[in-house]
Structures are given as structure tokens and as C-alpha cells.
Design a protein around this motif. Structure first.
Motif, PDB file in Angstrom:
ATOM      1  N   THR A   2       1.063  -1.140  -0.122  1.00 58.21           N
ATOM      2  CA  THR A   2      -0.294  -0.161  -0.039  1.00 58.21           C
ATOM      3  C   THR A   2       1.067   1.130   0.095  1.00 58.21           C
ATOM      4  OG1 THR A   2      -0.098  -0.388   2.529  1.00 58.21           O
ATOM      5  CG2 THR A   2      -2.031  -0.889   1.102  1.00 58.21           C
ATOM      6  N   LEU A   3       2.072   1.227   0.133  1.00 56.23           N
ATOM      7  CA  LEU A   3       3.027   2.080   0.318  1.00 56.23           C
ATOM      8  C   LEU A   3       4.266   1.833  -0.386  1.00 56.23           C
ATOM      9  CD1 LEU A   3       3.267   3.730   3.868  1.00 56.23           C
ATOM     10  CD2 LEU A   3       2.272   4.875   2.032  1.00 56.23           C
ATOM     11  N   HIS A   4       4.916   2.698  -0.876  1.00 53.72           N
ATOM     12  CA  HIS A   4       6.345   2.413  -1.434  1.00 53.72           C
ATOM     13  C   HIS A   4       7.348   3.340  -0.758  1.00 53.72           C
ATOM     14  CE1 HIS A   4       4.936   4.842  -5.073  1.00 53.72           C
ATOM     15  NE2 HIS A   4       5.308   5.712  -4.041  1.00 53.72           N
ATOM     16  N   PRO A  23       5.699  12.799   1.962  1.00 50.63           N
ATOM     17  CA  PRO A  23       5.627  11.959   3.550  1.00 50.63           C
ATOM     18  C   PRO A  23       4.653  10.817   3.199  1.00 50.63           C
ATOM     19  CG  PRO A  23       4.638  14.183   3.576  1.00 50.63           C
ATOM     20  CD  PRO A  23       5.134  14.290   1.948  1.00 50.63           C
ATOM     21  N   ASP A  24       4.629   9.907   4.335  1.00 55.23           N
ATOM     22  CA  ASP A  24       3.917   8.751   4.067  1.00 55.23           C
ATOM     23  C   ASP A  24       2.296   8.968   3.819  1.00 55.23           C
ATOM     24  OD1 ASP A  24       5.997   7.375   4.643  1.00 55.23           O
ATOM     25  OD2 ASP A  24       5.417   6.417   6.475  1.00 55.23           O
ATOM     26  N   ASP A  25       1.871  10.070   4.546  1.00 60.44           N
ATOM     27  CA  ASP A  25       0.445  10.590   4.385  1.00 60.44           C
ATOM     28  C   ASP A  25      -0.048  11.065   3.252  1.00 60.44           C
ATOM     29  OD1 ASP A  25       1.837  12.652   5.140  1.00 60.44           O
ATOM     30  OD2 ASP A  25      -0.052  13.474   6.436  1.00 60.44           O
ATOM     31  N   LYS A  26       0.924  11.528   2.324  1.00 57.16           N
ATOM     32  CA  LYS A  26       0.783  12.150   1.033  1.00 57.16           C
ATOM     33  C   LYS A  26       1.112  11.117  -0.111  1.00 57.16           C
ATOM     34  CE  LYS A  26      -0.025  16.480   2.701  1.00 57.16           C
ATOM     35  NZ  LYS A  26      -1.164  16.522   3.144  1.00 57.16           N
ATOM     36  N   VAL A  27       1.396   9.940   0.108  1.00 50.21           N
ATOM     37  CA  VAL A  27       1.696   9.148  -0.993  1.00 50.21           C
ATOM     38  C   VAL A  27       0.482   8.750  -1.815  1.00 50.21           C
ATOM     39  CG1 VAL A  27       2.262   6.629  -1.584  1.00 50.21           C
ATOM     40  CG2 VAL A  27       3.713   7.814   0.268  1.00 50.21           C
ATOM     41  N   SER A  28      -0.739   8.673  -1.054  1.00 49.82           N
ATOM     42  CA  SER A  28      -1.822   8.228  -2.083  1.00 49.82           C
ATOM     43  C   SER A  28      -2.461   9.434  -2.828  1.00 49.82           C
ATOM     44  CB  SER A  28      -3.208   7.862  -0.917  1.00 49.82           C
ATOM     45  OG  SER A  28      -4.204   7.799  -1.638  1.00 49.82           O
ATOM     46  N   TRP A  29      -2.661   9.170  -4.284  1.00 47.83           N
ATOM     47  CA  TRP A  29      -3.256  10.284  -4.898  1.00 47.83           C
ATOM     48  C   TRP A  29      -4.297  10.937  -4.318  1.00 47.83           C
ATOM     49  CZ3 TRP A  29       0.267  12.045  -8.245  1.00 47.83           C
ATOM     50  CH2 TRP A  29       1.115  11.002  -8.754  1.00 47.83           C
ATOM     51  N   PRO A  88      -0.214   7.783 -17.352  1.00 41.62           N
ATOM     52  CA  PRO A  88      -0.644   6.878 -16.472  1.00 41.62           C
ATOM     53  C   PRO A  88       0.030   7.137 -15.354  1.00 41.62           C
ATOM     54  CG  PRO A  88       1.106   5.883 -18.282  1.00 41.62           C
ATOM     55  CD  PRO A  88       0.917   7.293 -18.504  1.00 41.62           C
ATOM     56  N   LEU A  89      -1.126   6.795 -14.086  1.00 42.65           N
ATOM     57  CA  LEU A  89      -0.517   7.426 -12.763  1.00 42.65           C
ATOM     58  C   LEU A  89      -0.203   6.164 -11.985  1.00 42.65           C
ATOM     59  CD1 LEU A  89      -3.006   9.844 -11.388  1.00 42.65           C
ATOM     60  CD2 LEU A  89      -0.722  10.151 -12.238  1.00 42.65           C
ATOM     61  N   ASN A  90       0.840   6.199 -11.311  1.00 41.87           N
ATOM     62  CA  ASN A  90       1.533   4.932 -10.304  1.00 41.87           C
ATOM     63  C   ASN A  90       0.577   4.546  -9.467  1.00 41.87           C
ATOM     64  OD1 ASN A  90       3.019   3.631  -8.170  1.00 41.87           O
ATOM     65  ND2 ASN A  90       4.733   4.576  -9.048  1.00 41.87           N
ATOM     66  N   PRO A  91       0.174   3.206  -9.554  1.00 42.78           N
ATOM     67  CA  PRO A  91      -1.006   2.823  -8.676  1.00 42.78           C
ATOM     68  C   PRO A  91      -0.743   2.753  -7.363  1.00 42.78           C
ATOM     69  CG  PRO A  91       0.376   0.910  -9.487  1.00 42.78           C
ATOM     70  CD  PRO A  91       0.788   2.205 -10.393  1.00 42.78           C
ATOM     71  N   ILE A  92       0.530   2.937  -6.796  1.00 41.60           N
ATOM     72  CA  ILE A  92       0.509   3.101  -5.284  1.00 41.60           C
ATOM     73  C   ILE A  92       0.444   4.634  -4.797  1.00 41.60           C
ATOM     74  CG2 ILE A  92       2.176   2.745  -3.328  1.00 41.60           C
ATOM     75  CD1 ILE A  92       1.134   0.075  -4.523  1.00 41.60           C
ATOM     76  N   GLY A  93       1.128   5.433  -5.676  1.00 42.98           N
ATOM     77  CA  GLY A  93       0.985   6.777  -5.423  1.00 42.98           C
ATOM     78  C   GLY A  93       2.139   7.904  -5.915  1.00 42.98           C
ATOM     79  N   ARG A  94       2.276   8.902  -5.144  1.00 44.20           N
ATOM     80  CA  ARG A  94       3.327   9.866  -5.498  1.00 44.20           C
ATOM     81  C   ARG A  94       4.774   9.113  -5.406  1.00 44.20           C
ATOM     82  NH1 ARG A  94      -0.703  12.875  -2.615  1.00 44.20           N
ATOM     83  NH2 ARG A  94      -1.581  14.159  -4.358  1.00 44.20           N
ATOM     84  N   THR A  95       5.779   9.365  -6.117  1.00 48.79           N
ATOM     85  CA  THR A  95       7.069   9.099  -5.985  1.00 48.79           C
ATOM     86  C   THR A  95       8.231  10.300  -5.799  1.00 48.79           C
ATOM     87  OG1 THR A  95       7.543   9.006  -8.465  1.00 48.79           O
ATOM     88  CG2 THR A  95       6.915   7.053  -7.593  1.00 48.79           C
ATOM     89  N   PRO A 211      13.824   1.294  -7.103  1.00 54.35           N
ATOM     90  CA  PRO A 211      14.017   2.698  -7.086  1.00 54.35           C
ATOM     91  C   PRO A 211      14.071   3.631  -8.513  1.00 54.35           C
ATOM     92  CG  PRO A 211      15.991   1.194  -6.926  1.00 54.35           C
ATOM     93  CD  PRO A 211      14.710   0.284  -6.909  1.00 54.35           C
ATOM     94  N   ARG A 212      13.636   2.917  -9.560  1.00 58.97           N
ATOM     95  CA  ARG A 212      13.683   3.691 -10.874  1.00 58.97           C
ATOM     96  C   ARG A 212      12.121   4.124 -11.102  1.00 58.97           C
ATOM     97  NH1 ARG A 212      16.396  -1.385 -14.192  1.00 58.97           N
ATOM     98  NH2 ARG A 212      14.837  -2.341 -12.793  1.00 58.97           N
ATOM     99  N   ASN A 213      11.145   3.640 -10.357  1.00 58.14           N
ATOM    100  CA  ASN A 213       9.768   3.958 -10.385  1.00 58.14           C
ATOM    101  C   ASN A 213       9.435   5.684 -10.426  1.00 58.14           C
ATOM    102  OD1 ASN A 213       9.251   1.313 -10.297  1.00 58.14           O
ATOM    103  ND2 ASN A 213       8.151   1.213  -8.420  1.00 58.14           N
ATOM    104  N   THR A 214       8.563   5.837 -10.971  1.00 54.32           N
ATOM    105  CA  THR A 214       8.360   7.390 -11.044  1.00 54.32           C
ATOM    106  C   THR A 214       6.636   7.582 -10.980  1.00 54.32           C
ATOM    107  OG1 THR A 214       7.754   7.614 -13.383  1.00 54.32           O
ATOM    108  CG2 THR A 214       9.990   7.788 -12.869  1.00 54.32           C
ATOM    109  N   ASP A 215       6.197   8.720 -10.918  1.00 54.32           N
ATOM    110  CA  ASP A 215       4.733   8.994 -11.041  1.00 54.32           C
ATOM    111  C   ASP A 215       3.951   8.399 -12.211  1.00 54.32           C
ATOM    112  OD1 ASP A 215       5.028  10.067  -8.614  1.00 54.32           O
ATOM    113  OD2 ASP A 215       4.472  12.239  -9.526  1.00 54.32           O
ATOM    114  N   ASN A 216       4.681   8.287 -13.517  1.00 50.48           N
ATOM    115  CA  ASN A 216       4.101   7.590 -14.548  1.00 50.48           C
ATOM    116  C   ASN A 216       4.650   6.389 -15.159  1.00 50.48           C
ATOM    117  OD1 ASN A 216       4.718  11.030 -15.116  1.00 50.48           O
ATOM    118  ND2 ASN A 216       2.750  10.397 -14.409  1.00 50.48           N
ATOM    119  N   ALA A 217       5.722   5.835 -14.361  1.00 53.97           N
ATOM    120  CA  ALA A 217       6.277   4.443 -14.905  1.00 53.97           C
ATOM    121  C   ALA A 217       6.656   3.839 -13.560  1.00 53.97           C
ATOM    122  CB  ALA A 217       7.458   4.801 -15.829  1.00 53.97           C
TER     123      ALA A 217
END
Ligand code: RP5
Ligand code: MG
Ligand code: MG
Length: 280
Positions: A2-4, A23-29, A88-95, A211-217
């Protein structure tokens, strides 16, 4: 998941671009983050590569999101991902970074990971235990050239390739150095271990906190466990690091193990599976 964590904070790999703090509480879109201004980065190394997408908006590039798009699988194990302004948006959230960084594909980048296991044995052949009578399971780990971390010898699924075939091919390339073998040697190797690698067990399918993940990939993987219970087939094989691996060895699976991305979760799962089977 649920978090990365491994794709948040610090410098983006192979760049000097700092990720925007999340921060943890801002990961989710779905949580408001008004100040969120991630830098945008797509590495020049992916431009014009046959294994990579074009840039979004380029004429002729019409990806079919959430679908098998020709030979490119753009379906996520995580369900349907959202598309925002064409991205496309990362399904876990912000990176903390947008664009696709060093990843070839926008959206999910599919990999496959082989988890090759055996029991740790004493010289006598007896299975070694951890002092509390629990047998020790070992897996084949490679040392990655890019980060220097120990990892599963996995790799990207080629367009149209069967995922179980990717897992075996990557094991051959990274842990036995098949890239130095000629066709005949490769075929002989495959013939010898055909039965062993036919019998893989899917132990994970999903998002990888890479570590290579982004908001869109982002990375996703399917992991197969190939277990040599007697230690006489692949368990007795001479390992040889190849391709992007600079080291290879059998590693004990212990609770304090440190591995690349979310590979620790995968090997712990495999160990629990084998220990549960033993106690049945
Ligand atoms: C990880 O990166 C996957 O789990 C797999 O092990 C690996 C694939 O990328 P490369 O090894 O090809 O860089 O996310
Ligand atoms: Mg590889
Ligand atoms: Mg690899």
C-alpha cells in the motif's frame, strides 16, 4: 503493497535530480498535496530505443493503456490505473518525480524473477538448521551492477515473450552467464534442466518498489520459485555472474536479509511456503 519507500526521497538513479519530498500520508493520490511539484525527468538513454516507448504526445504514439497493446503488455496486476492529462498514474501513489526516468515504458514495466532455492547442507549432506531446528533455505542472488545491491536475477519481459520463459532466460544470463555460451552449449544446458524449470510455482505477482519508479512509470513482476529439494540438480550447479550481474551466490534467507527493491518480501514468502510445507 500500500506504500512504497525505495522510490521515494533522495536522488533519482543515474541522475542528480532530487525527488520531491513525499511524506507517508501524501503517497496516496487521494490525499490532497497542493504544494506537490515533482521534477520531470525522462533519461536521454531511453530515447529512440527499440525496447522503449516514444514520448507521450509524439505523433504516431497511441498507446492502449490498461490493455495488451500489440506485443506490449500495458495491463497492471494492480487493477486499472488512472490516466491523468494523458499520463498513466503510479497505482501506489506519488514518488516525487514525474516522467519515466530510466524506464522504457510509460505505465507498468513488466519483469519476471526466478527464485531458485535449495536447502543449506552440511558437508555430510545433512540439512543445516538455524539453531532453533528450523532448516535454512537458500536462494540464488546476484549483485546488481547499477546499485551494488544483492537481488533476484530477474529482468524485463521481451515483447511477446512468455513470462515463465523470461524468468528462466534471465537466470541463465545473470547467474550462469549463458551470454558467453554458444547455441549448442545453451541447448545442452536447457536439456539438462528442462524438467526443473518446467515446474515453477508463481509466488508473487504485482508492483515492485523499485528505485527507478516514477509517478508515470513503474516496475511490476511475476516471481517463480524453482526449488531443488535434493540439492542435486540446479542446487549443485556452478554459478557464474553475467550480463548486468557482477556477483552471484547462494544466500541464506534470514529475517535480517537486505535486498534490492521489494525482493526481500518475495524471498521471505518463499521461505514461509517451504517451511509450512515441511510441517504438513
Ligand atoms: C526489479 O528489477 C524486478 O523485480 C527485476 O528483478 C528487475 C528487472 O530489471 P533489470 O534487472 O532488467 O534492470 O524491479
Ligand atoms: Mg537481465
Ligand atoms: Mg536483471
Amino acid at each position: 503493497m500500500t506504500l512504497h519507500f525505495k522510490c521515494r526521497g533522495g536522488l533519482y538513479p543515474r541522475s542528480n535530480i532530487e525527488r520531491y519530498g513525499v511524506p507517508d500520508d501524501k503517497v496516496s493520490w487521494s490525499s490532497e498535496y497542493e504544494d506537490y511539484k515533482p521534477p520531470n525527468h525522462t533519461a536521454s538513454s531511453v530515447h529512440g530505443k527499440p525496447w522503449a516507448d516514444s514520448n507521450i504526445g509524439e505523433p504516431g504514439f497511441k498507446p492502449l493503456w490498461n490493455s495488451v497493446d500489440g506485443k506490449v503488455n500495458r495491463v497492471s496486476y494492480m487493477g486499472k490505473y488512472a490516466i491523468q492529462n494523458g499520463f498513466p498514474l503510479n497505482p501506489i501513489g506519488r514518488t516525487g518525480i514525474s516522467g519515466r526516468g530510466v524506464l522504457g515504458r510509460w505505465g507498468p514495466n513488466h519483469a519476471a524473477d526466478p527464485v531458485v532455492t535449495r536447502w543449506k547442507r552440511l558437508e555430510s549432506g545433512e540439512i543445516e538448521n538455524d539453531g532453533s531446528s528450523k532448516p535454512i533455505l537458500q536462494f540464488v542472488a546476484i549483485k546488481r551492477r547499477d546499485t551494488g545491491e544483492w537481488a533476484l536475477p530477474g529482468g524485463m519481459v521481451d515483447p511477446g515473450e512468455k513470462m515463465s520463459a523470461t524468468a528462466v532466460r534471465e537466470f541463465q544470463e545473470e547467474a550462469t552467464n549463458s551470454l558467453l555460451m554458444d547455441e549448442e552449449e545453451k541447448e545442452a544446458w536447457m536439456e539438462k534442466f528442462k524438467n526443473f524449470f518446467n515446474d515453477g510455482d508463481v509466488v508473487y505477482k504485482g508492483y515492485i518498489d523499485d528505485p527507478r519508479n516514477t509517478d508515470n512509470a513503474w516496475m511490476e513482476s511475476i516471481a517463480y520459485n524453482f526449488h531443488d529439494n535434493s540439492g542435486s540438480t540446479v542446487g549443485a550447479l556452478k554459478l557464474h555472474a553475467g550480463d548486468d550481474a557482477v556477483g552471484v551466490r547462494w544466500v541464506d534467507i534470514t529475517p535480517d536479509i537486505k535486498l534490492y527493491a521489494s525482493h526481500k518480501d518475495i524471498v521471505m514468502e518463499v521461505m514461509n511456503k517451504h517451511l509450512t510445507n515441511l510441517s504438513k
